[in-house]
Design a protein around this motif. Structure first.
Motif, PDB file in Angstrom:
ATOM      1  N   ARG A  11       0.820  -1.216   0.000  1.00  0.00           N
ATOM      2  CA  ARG A  11       0.000   0.000   0.000  1.00  0.00           C
ATOM      3  C   ARG A  11       0.849   1.259   0.000  1.00  0.00           C
ATOM      4  O   ARG A  11       0.499   2.262  -0.620  1.00  0.00           O
ATOM      5  CB  ARG A  11      -0.926  -0.015   1.216  1.00  0.00           C
ATOM      6  N   GLU A  14       1.439   2.765  -3.184  1.00  0.00           N
ATOM      7  CA  GLU A  14       0.292   3.107  -4.004  1.00  0.00           C
ATOM      8  C   GLU A  14      -0.282   4.478  -3.680  1.00  0.00           C
ATOM      9  O   GLU A  14      -0.598   5.258  -4.555  1.00  0.00           O
ATOM     10  CB  GLU A  14      -0.813   2.052  -3.844  1.00  0.00           C
ATOM     11  N   LYS A  15      -0.456   4.776  -2.398  1.00  0.00           N
ATOM     12  CA  LYS A  15      -1.090   6.039  -2.006  1.00  0.00           C
ATOM     13  C   LYS A  15      -0.644   6.433  -0.606  1.00  0.00           C
ATOM     14  O   LYS A  15      -0.100   5.611   0.134  1.00  0.00           O
ATOM     15  CB  LYS A  15      -2.618   5.921  -2.066  1.00  0.00           C
ATOM     16  N   SER A  18      -3.329   8.320   5.336  1.00  0.00           N
ATOM     17  CA  SER A  18      -4.196   9.466   5.638  1.00  0.00           C
ATOM     18  C   SER A  18      -4.618   9.436   7.105  1.00  0.00           C
ATOM     19  O   SER A  18      -5.003   8.392   7.640  1.00  0.00           O
ATOM     20  CB  SER A  18      -5.427   9.454   4.732  1.00  0.00           C
ATOM     21  N   GLU A  67      -1.706  13.939   5.335  1.00  0.00           N
ATOM     22  CA  GLU A  67      -1.317  12.846   4.437  1.00  0.00           C
ATOM     23  C   GLU A  67       0.195  12.783   4.387  1.00  0.00           C
ATOM     24  O   GLU A  67       0.879  13.822   4.400  1.00  0.00           O
ATOM     25  CB  GLU A  67      -1.891  13.054   3.032  1.00  0.00           C
ATOM     26  N   MET A  69       3.615  10.330   2.667  1.00  0.00           N
ATOM     27  CA  MET A  69       4.002   9.288   1.709  1.00  0.00           C
ATOM     28  C   MET A  69       5.482   9.421   1.398  1.00  0.00           C
ATOM     29  O   MET A  69       6.015  10.525   1.296  1.00  0.00           O
ATOM     30  CB  MET A  69       3.186   9.430   0.420  1.00  0.00           C
ATOM     31  N   PRO A  77       4.703  13.574  -4.076  1.00  0.00           N
ATOM     32  CA  PRO A  77       3.298  13.263  -4.385  1.00  0.00           C
ATOM     33  C   PRO A  77       2.399  14.485  -4.258  1.00  0.00           C
ATOM     34  O   PRO A  77       2.731  15.463  -3.608  1.00  0.00           O
ATOM     35  CB  PRO A  77       2.939  12.208  -3.329  1.00  0.00           C
ATOM     36  N   SER A  80      -4.170  15.311  -1.045  1.00  0.00           N
ATOM     37  CA  SER A  80      -5.536  15.831  -0.965  1.00  0.00           C
ATOM     38  C   SER A  80      -5.637  16.880   0.138  1.00  0.00           C
ATOM     39  O   SER A  80      -4.863  16.856   1.106  1.00  0.00           O
ATOM     40  CB  SER A  80      -6.501  14.670  -0.678  1.00  0.00           C
ATOM     41  N   ASP A  87     -12.080   6.418   3.135  1.00  0.00           N
ATOM     42  CA  ASP A  87     -10.689   6.185   2.760  1.00  0.00           C
ATOM     43  C   ASP A  87      -9.743   6.942   3.700  1.00  0.00           C
ATOM     44  O   ASP A  87      -8.878   7.693   3.268  1.00  0.00           O
ATOM     45  CB  ASP A  87     -10.455   6.608   1.318  1.00  0.00           C
TER      46      ASP A  87
END
Length: 529
Positions: A11, A14-15, A18, A67, A69, A77, A80, A87
């Motif tokens: 994971r 991937e994103k 959050s 967020e 990453m 990245p 949001s 999510d």
């Protein structure tokens, strides 16, 4: 360490991870978001935090969103700006109903979300403004969290923070670390706290304790709905001759199981006025107990007397301008406010009160003859009302305003000569006489009539609204009396009257009774809401 990413292999590539933080004003939600961003960036991750202000009903409730990453191929990245329902990986709630709000917003889902929440309660405005008990049911949140979240960690983090001398954000940060849901070691978290440079020792103490509790995987949350009310026992002596005489009389004239409630009433009235006023309370209560005994109250454990002991004391200790001035100038109040804001011994704290007395309150504490004379002159009353009805912001820490209010509070010796006192005593007499009239024939109804007094509370407009509802309910007693389930109907109306400020629920309850008279509505069961 069992990181959040363990349950979703790959994971992290991937994103982002959050995190939604739900906190109210003064709980350090912004600091918590900054700490989380700093630990991510310290490990070479990209991170971003945003905030969405909430509503005043939750004392400035705000949703902070983070967020994070690890950059892929050297590319930063795009994050949001707001959490997406369904999510969110981690939800941090600084108060238990904020956890419920997160569930309602769809931020918590059973396949993904770890919910970390403090189990203490800060009541919202909508919970406080209901005349009765408007507190939300925390069990609903507990049940929903058990279904909605993948994992829940909840304990009283506010208590942890208070013991350490800091705010709840430090405990939440420790719980986040102890939960093992982020791929960073404890030393990284503690470094972020030290780097903030403010209240470090207290923050680290709360962090450490919360970390250990979360790591131990606490059981289902034990939500505190409020302090448990316990009546103190009747003491052997109060160390004062007049007060000891009151205690001796209670022992001689009432059964032991009534002593705690009566003692609570005595304490309230001595504090409100003086021992002589408490003697008046006992005089009335002795008479009521005699009627109770003659009506077979022993078989009912004298519930009529016990209920009267509570609400008669409340009725006799009505709020007036003298009482308000007394409460606002007490040393205990200044100490409590200072503790609440966390002021140190070297800091000077001023409190600003908004005072808006109506002319009715001012006339009420005047001698009965003078107050009546002003009321009977409409032009004079309106002119004086325009003069005083402006509202003032009063700094009670200044010498002038403190002495003004303190002097006003010392005038309570004149209270029993006032226009307001005469009216209150007359109203109490009517209320008790109504209850006594039904005591021999319908004991439960008499008890519920006494209990109706809880509709009257507060000061100024709040008192007026409560008094209006009380009079509406008492006006229904002649219609209810003699019918099966009369006490149940009156309890139903009382509960409805406490349900909203405008009285719409009470109007609906009265219409329900009207329909029952016509036939077709099932009588409510006897209850004591």
């Amino acid at each position: 360490m069992k990181a959040l990413i363990d349950h979703l292999p790959g994971r992290i590539h991937e994103k982002p991870i959050s995190i939604a933080i739900l906190a109210m004003g003064g709980q350090g939600g912004g600091v918590l978001a900054d700490w989380i961003v700093s630990i991510a960036e310290a490990q070479g991750w990209a991170a971003q935090s945003t905030s969405v202000p909430g509503v005043a009903q939750r004392t400035g409730a705000t949703i902070y969103y983070v967020e994070m990453m690890r950059p892929l191929d050297g590319k930063r990245p795009v994050f949001s700006l707001m959490p997406t329902p369904g999510d969110v990986d981690i939800v941090l709630a600084a108060e238990f109903m904020e956890a419920g709000r997160a569930i309602l917003r769809g931020f918590v889902n059973p396949a993904q979300t770890v919910l970390i929440a403090s189990s203490h309660r800060f009541y919202a405005v909508v919970e406080k403004q209901v005349p009765g008990n408007g507190v939300g049911d925390s069990m609903t949140v507990i049940e929903a969290a058990g279904i909605a979240a993948r994992k829940i960690i909840a304990f009283d983090m506010q208590e942890v923070a208070e013991r350490a001398g800091t705010v709840v954000s430090s405990a939440l940060f420790g719980a986040l670390c102890g939960a093992g849901v982020l791929p960073f070691g404890r030393d990284v978290f503690e470094t972020a706290v030290r780097a903030s440079g403010k209240g470090v020792d207290a923050s680290l103490a709360a962090f450490a304790q919360a970390h250990d509790i979360a790591r131990a995987n606490p059981p289902a949350p034990d939500v505190k709905q409020g302090p448990e009310k316990r009546l103190p026992p009747l003491p052997v002596s109060a160390g004062h001759s007049q007060l000891d005489a009151l205690l001796k009389r209670v022992r001689a004239e009432f059964p032991p199981h009534l002593h705690p409630m009566i003692y609570a009433g005595l304490r309230r009235l001595v504090d409100y006025q003086d021992p002589a006023y408490a003697q008046e309370y006992l005089d009335r209560l002795v008479s009521l107990h005699s009627h109770d005994r003659n009506a077979g109250g022993a078989a009912q454990t004298y519930s009529f007397t016990e209920t009267a002991a509570k609400y008669l004391a409340i009725g006799m200790a009505y709020d007036d301008v003298l009482r308000v001035a007394d409460l606002k100038t007490r040393a205990s109040r200044f100490r409590r406010v200072k503790d609440e804001v966390g002021a140190s011994a070297s800091q000077i704290l001023y409190t600003t009160e908004y005072m808006h007395p109506r002319m009715e309150e001012i006339v009420g504490f005047l001698p009965a003859s003078l107050g009546s004379a002003i009321e009977n002159r409409p032009r004079l009353f309106k002119a004086l009302d325009r003069l005083v009805n402006r509202g003032r912001r009063v700094r009670t820490g200044t010498v002038l305003w403190f002495l003004s209010l303190y002097t006003l509070s010392r005038l309570r010796r004149l209270r029993r000569r006032s226009l307001r006192h005469g009216r209150e005593m007359a109203h109490i007499a009517i209320w008790l006489d109504t209850a006594l009239a039904h005591l021999p024939t319908d004991y439960p109804l008499a008890v519920e009539i006494v209990r109706s007094r809880r509709l009257i509370k507060g000061y100024s407009d709040t008192h007026s609204r409560g008094l209006s509802k009380f009079d509406q309910v008492l006006a229904q007693v002649p219609r209810i009396a003699g019918r099966p389930g009369a006490a149940g109907w009156l309890a139903f109306m009382n509960k409805a009257a406490l349900g909203d400020e405008e009285g719409k629920a009470l109007d609906g309850a009265i219409r329900s009774f009207d329909a029952e008279i016509e036939g077709g509505v099932r009588r409510p069961a006897l209850s004591t809401p």
